[in-house]
Design an enzyme around this catalytic site. Structure first.
Site, short mmCIF file in Angstrom:
data_model
loop_
_atom_site.label_atom_id
_atom_site.label_comp_id
_atom_site.label_asym_id
_atom_site.label_seq_id
_atom_site.Cartn_x
_atom_site.Cartn_y
_atom_site.Cartn_z
CB THR A 164 -0.92 0.01 1.23
OG1 THR A 164 -1.66 -1.21 1.28
CG2 THR A 164 -1.88 1.18 1.19
CB THR A 165 3.77 2.26 2.09
OG1 THR A 165 3.02 1.97 3.28
CG2 THR A 165 4.60 3.51 2.34
CE LYS A 167 1.45 -4.26 6.39
NZ LYS A 167 1.64 -3.40 5.19
CB ILE A 195 5.15 -4.95 7.07
CG1 ILE A 195 5.60 -6.41 6.93
CG2 ILE A 195 5.20 -4.23 5.73
CD1 ILE A 195 4.74 -7.24 5.99
NE ARG A 200 -4.17 2.01 3.65
CZ ARG A 200 -4.04 3.19 3.06
NH1 ARG A 200 -4.69 3.43 1.94
NH2 ARG A 200 -3.26 4.13 3.57
CE1 TYR A 227 -16.39 -0.54 -5.01
CE2 TYR A 227 -16.55 -2.37 -6.57
CZ TYR A 227 -17.01 -1.16 -6.09
OH TYR A 227 -18.10 -0.57 -6.67
CE1 TYR A 274 -1.83 -4.70 5.23
CE2 TYR A 274 -1.41 -4.34 2.90
CZ TYR A 274 -1.59 -3.84 4.17
OH TYR A 274 -1.53 -2.49 4.38
#
Length: 294
Positions: A47-48, A164, A206, A141, A110, A136
């Protein structure tokens, strides 16, 4: 109890841009800085890393650059998630083909699959590619929260090796450790509660903060993993403001501002993200001083 390969500090690397394109030279410099700072592994295109705005070719290229730059000095967990199971499989296959040590696969966003759908998604990836996969879980999100019960089932599959966890719910960590067994790798994705996560049996983080302060963040995890909890807490106290400031605006804009301030890359992000606000910048600079970065 076996010791996990993936433990300690793993920066969730930003993807630097210049003139609209991936800045490969800056990315290589950032990877070298992380390794020099003592991190225990690397995570590109999470994501980052703004993976949502990268093309497939850019995504693959960044993973290739990370693996090539690391040269086996630290393990690489390549971001490889998608809301399409077939696309996730292809990204995991690519990660394996270019020599990544594992893949980080986010819960499908989504589409909000059921718990059984989540199990089937990861089971399909497990069956398709012989590469360690870290699940993850970031429901804030994705809109989907994978349960400990499903993780316990997944932990029995040979290639699904850990989590994660970006839920910030430390009680889940303790229950998950009991339900998934000693070989289950537990990495937090939440810097502010990272020290507490280790106390609940986690193996590492992470981290977004590591992008800005690799030496300071690695020192905290090294202290905790060696049993020096008092020393780790002292590091945490110096870092806590930075942990929070890097999310004072839409991530990774504050992190890229900090790196630009250090002269390491531009602060460019891709729409719909925009650069950090003036208030966020001020908060980040103050936090960097607290952490001893500037």
């Amino acid at each position: 109890m076996s010791q996990p390969l993936f433990k300690g500090l793993f920066p969730a690397l930003v993807t630097p841009f210049r003139d609209g394109a991936v800045d490969e030279e800056a990315f290589i410099r950032l990877v070298e800085r992380q390794i020099d700072g003592g991190v225990h592994g690397l995570v590109p295109v999470g994501t980052t890393g703004e993976t949502a705005t990268l093309s497939h070719d850019e995504h693959r290229r960044v993973v290739e650059l990370c693996v090539a730059t690391a040269r086996g000095r630290v393990p690489v967990i390549a971001g490889a998630g998608s809301n399409s199971t077939e696309e996730a499989i292809e990204l995991v296959r690519h990660a394996k083909a270019i020599g990544a040590d594992a893949a980080l696969v986010v819960t499908p966003y989504y589409v909000r699959p059921s718990q059984e759908g989540l199990y089937a998604h990861y089971a399909a990836i497990n069956a398709a590619v012989q590469l360690p996969v870290v699940v993850y879980n970031v429901p804030s999100r994705t809109g989907t929260d994978i349960s400990n019960e499903v993780l316990a089932r997944l932990s029995k599959l040979p290639n699904i090796i850990g989590i994660k966890d970006a839920t910030s719910d430390l009680s889940r960590a303790s229950m998950q450790r009991l339900m998934c067994g000693d070989d289950w790798v537990m990495l937090t994705g939440d810097d502010p509660t990272g020290l507490g996560y280790l106390a609940h049996g986690g193996h590492g983080c992470i981290s977004v903060t590591s992008n800005v302060a690799p030496e300071q963040t690695a020192a905290m995890y090294n202290a905790a993993l060696s049993g020096d909890w008092e020393g780790a807490l002292q590091h945490q106290d110096r870092l806590i403001r930075l942990h929070r400031a890097l999310f004072s605006d839409a991530s990774p804009a504050p992190t890229k501002f900090a790196l630009a301030h250090l002269g390491l890359c531009t602060e460019d992000v891709r729409l719909p993200l925009v650069v950090a606000s003036e208030a966020s910048r001020a908060e980040v600079l103050a936090a960097m001083r607290d952490a001893g970065v500037v």
